[in-house]
Design a protein around this motif. Structure first.
Motif, PDB file in Angstrom:
ATOM      1  N   PHE A 113      10.047   6.376  -2.612  1.00  0.00           N
ATOM      2  CA  PHE A 113       9.644   5.319  -1.935  1.00  0.00           C
ATOM      3  C   PHE A 113      10.921   4.827  -1.165  1.00  0.00           C
ATOM      4  CE2 PHE A 113       9.365   0.282  -1.702  1.00  0.00           C
ATOM      5  CZ  PHE A 113       8.356   0.489  -0.976  1.00  0.00           C
ATOM      6  N   LYS A 114      11.995   5.530  -1.358  1.00  0.00           N
ATOM      7  CA  LYS A 114      13.405   4.882  -0.797  1.00  0.00           C
ATOM      8  C   LYS A 114      13.365   4.848   0.749  1.00  0.00           C
ATOM      9  CE  LYS A 114      17.852   6.195   0.289  1.00  0.00           C
ATOM     10  NZ  LYS A 114      18.926   7.285   0.105  1.00  0.00           N
ATOM     11  N   ASP A 115      12.628   6.040   1.374  1.00  0.00           N
ATOM     12  CA  ASP A 115      12.363   5.960   2.807  1.00  0.00           C
ATOM     13  C   ASP A 115      11.435   4.832   3.534  1.00  0.00           C
ATOM     14  OD1 ASP A 115      14.297   7.866   2.928  1.00  0.00           O
ATOM     15  OD2 ASP A 115      12.529   9.702   2.979  1.00  0.00           O
ATOM     16  N   CYS A 116      10.547   4.512   2.704  1.00  0.00           N
ATOM     17  CA  CYS A 116       9.538   3.306   3.271  1.00  0.00           C
ATOM     18  C   CYS A 116      10.275   2.070   2.944  1.00  0.00           C
ATOM     19  CB  CYS A 116       8.242   3.493   2.075  1.00  0.00           C
ATOM     20  SG  CYS A 116       7.206   4.837   2.476  1.00  0.00           S
ATOM     21  N   ALA A 117      10.988   2.244   1.684  1.00  0.00           N
ATOM     22  CA  ALA A 117      11.623   0.835   1.497  1.00  0.00           C
ATOM     23  C   ALA A 117      12.680   0.486   2.607  1.00  0.00           C
ATOM     24  CB  ALA A 117      12.547   0.821   0.182  1.00  0.00           C
ATOM     25  N   ILE A 118      13.412   1.462   2.948  1.00  0.00           N
ATOM     26  CA  ILE A 118      14.605   1.385   4.201  1.00  0.00           C
ATOM     27  C   ILE A 118      13.684   0.906   5.477  1.00  0.00           C
ATOM     28  CG2 ILE A 118      16.032   2.397   5.540  1.00  0.00           C
ATOM     29  CD1 ILE A 118      16.669   4.300   3.490  1.00  0.00           C
ATOM     30  N   LEU A 119      12.552   1.624   5.750  1.00  0.00           N
ATOM     31  CA  LEU A 119      11.778   1.108   6.857  1.00  0.00           C
ATOM     32  C   LEU A 119      11.071  -0.208   6.866  1.00  0.00           C
ATOM     33  CD1 LEU A 119      10.368   2.092   9.459  1.00  0.00           C
ATOM     34  CD2 LEU A 119       8.173   2.801   7.978  1.00  0.00           C
ATOM     35  N   TYR A 120      10.655  -0.553   5.647  1.00  0.00           N
ATOM     36  CA  TYR A 120      10.308  -1.896   5.727  1.00  0.00           C
ATOM     37  C   TYR A 120      11.261  -3.073   5.554  1.00  0.00           C
ATOM     38  CZ  TYR A 120       5.398  -0.491   5.568  1.00  0.00           C
ATOM     39  OH  TYR A 120       4.212   0.114   5.873  1.00  0.00           O
TER      40      TYR A 120
ATOM     41  N   GLU B 217       0.682  -1.351   0.007  1.00  0.00           N
ATOM     42  CA  GLU B 217       0.030   0.017   0.190  1.00  0.00           C
ATOM     43  C   GLU B 217       0.747   1.064   0.029  1.00  0.00           C
ATOM     44  OE1 GLU B 217      -2.408  -0.612   3.546  1.00  0.00           O
ATOM     45  OE2 GLU B 217      -3.705  -1.981   2.504  1.00  0.00           O
ATOM     46  N   ALA B 218       2.043   1.172   0.678  1.00  0.00           N
ATOM     47  CA  ALA B 218       2.721   2.370   0.912  1.00  0.00           C
ATOM     48  C   ALA B 218       3.808   2.704  -0.415  1.00  0.00           C
ATOM     49  CB  ALA B 218       3.992   2.165   2.068  1.00  0.00           C
ATOM     50  N   MET B 219       3.871   1.604  -1.150  1.00  0.00           N
ATOM     51  CA  MET B 219       4.707   1.634  -2.349  1.00  0.00           C
ATOM     52  C   MET B 219       3.829   2.038  -3.516  1.00  0.00           C
ATOM     53  SD  MET B 219       6.621  -1.581  -4.353  1.00  0.00           S
ATOM     54  CE  MET B 219       7.698  -0.931  -5.868  1.00  0.00           C
ATOM     55  N   VAL B 220       2.705   1.616  -3.623  1.00  0.00           N
ATOM     56  CA  VAL B 220       1.505   2.166  -4.707  1.00  0.00           C
ATOM     57  C   VAL B 220       1.307   3.711  -4.069  1.00  0.00           C
ATOM     58  CG1 VAL B 220      -0.751   1.951  -5.563  1.00  0.00           C
ATOM     59  CG2 VAL B 220       0.458  -0.302  -4.963  1.00  0.00           C
ATOM     60  N   HIS B 221       1.221   3.934  -3.031  1.00  0.00           N
ATOM     61  CA  HIS B 221       0.731   5.459  -2.760  1.00  0.00           C
ATOM     62  C   HIS B 221       1.873   6.286  -3.147  1.00  0.00           C
ATOM     63  CE1 HIS B 221      -0.810   8.989  -0.393  1.00  0.00           C
ATOM     64  NE2 HIS B 221       0.297   9.001   0.210  1.00  0.00           N
TER      65      HIS B 221
END
Length: 235
Positions: free
Chosen positions: A138-145, A126-130
């Motif tokens: 997406f990099k920051d979200c990718a690092i978090l996940y 969901e975060a990636m699509v958003h």
């Protein structure tokens, strides 16, 4: 929950042909194992690779019945399976499967059908699509996940574990590529044609996430060579 693997299957078949166990004992054991596999055991790799063998031998002890459409496995088929698991004959099969949400409800008593763990990957998708719909990064979200996944206990020898390995590698590749672009670093290519490298990684990551959370089917190709099994996962 029943425990069994390739070694035990081989022993059971060998014991049948040496007269240590009966046809009924072998067939009933296989039918119990096959039922366990159908009740969620299929996500354990050591059980999954036995699927066609257990399905076949699970009818070995039954009497033929045309009315009930029962056709028992033949001794010739059991001998062929013995040749495969003992390394005398190579064998390949492909199974299309999925990890849809309802199996998590059906088999919730099994540890590897962990809904909270599945939700991590659902939220990541969901975060990636958003991010991409809003032109975000997406990099920051990718690092978090990536940190979340790597901190979780590994699911060794399961289909979910195989998918997670691919997702982790793709997250790392995506993060490294975005970091390289930001810092002006060189990204490596070797005999590569023109391509949108990040886009390709993103598409594959989405495919693996969709497979993990049950949005799409995927394939498991199993090969037996010299009595050893190998799994190739294709999404």
């Amino acid at each position: 929950m029943m425990e069994y693997d390739l070694i035990e299957l081989k022993e059971k078949i060998d014991n049948y042909f040496t007269g240590m166990i009966s046809k009924t004992e072998l067939g009933k054991w296989a039918s119990y194992a096959y039922y366990d596999l159908l009740k969620g055991g299929y996500v354990e790799c050591e059980k999954f690779v036995l699927y066609p063998f257990l399905k076949e031998i699970s009818t070995f002890h039954l009497e033929e019945n045309d009315i009930e459409d029962i056709s028992p496995c033949s001794e010739e088929s059991v001998k062929k399976i013995q040749d495969i698991v003992s390394g005398k004959q190579d064998f390949d099969f492909d199974i299309e499967t999925s990890l849809s949400g309802y199996v998590y409800d059906m088999f919730r008593e099994r540890l590897y059908f962990d809904q909270e763990r599945r939700n991590v990957f659902l939220k990541m998708r969901e975060a990636m699509v958003h991010c991409y719909e809003t032109n975000g990064i997406f990099k920051d979200c990718a690092i978090l996940y990536l940190e979340k996944i790597t901190c979780m206990e590994r699911q060794e020898n399961t289909i979910q574990g195989l998918l997670e390995q691919h997702i982790i590698r793709l997250l790392k590749a995506l993060i490294n590529n975005e970091t390289a672009e930001t810092l002006g670093k060189t990204k490596f290519k070797l005999f590569a044609q023109q391509s949108a490298q990040n886009k390709l990684i993103e598409e594959r990551l989405l495919n693996y996430l969709d497979s993990y959370i049950g949005n799409k089917n995927f394939h498991l190709l199993v090969s037996y060579k010299s009595g050893e099994s190998n799994i190739l996962l294709i999404v």
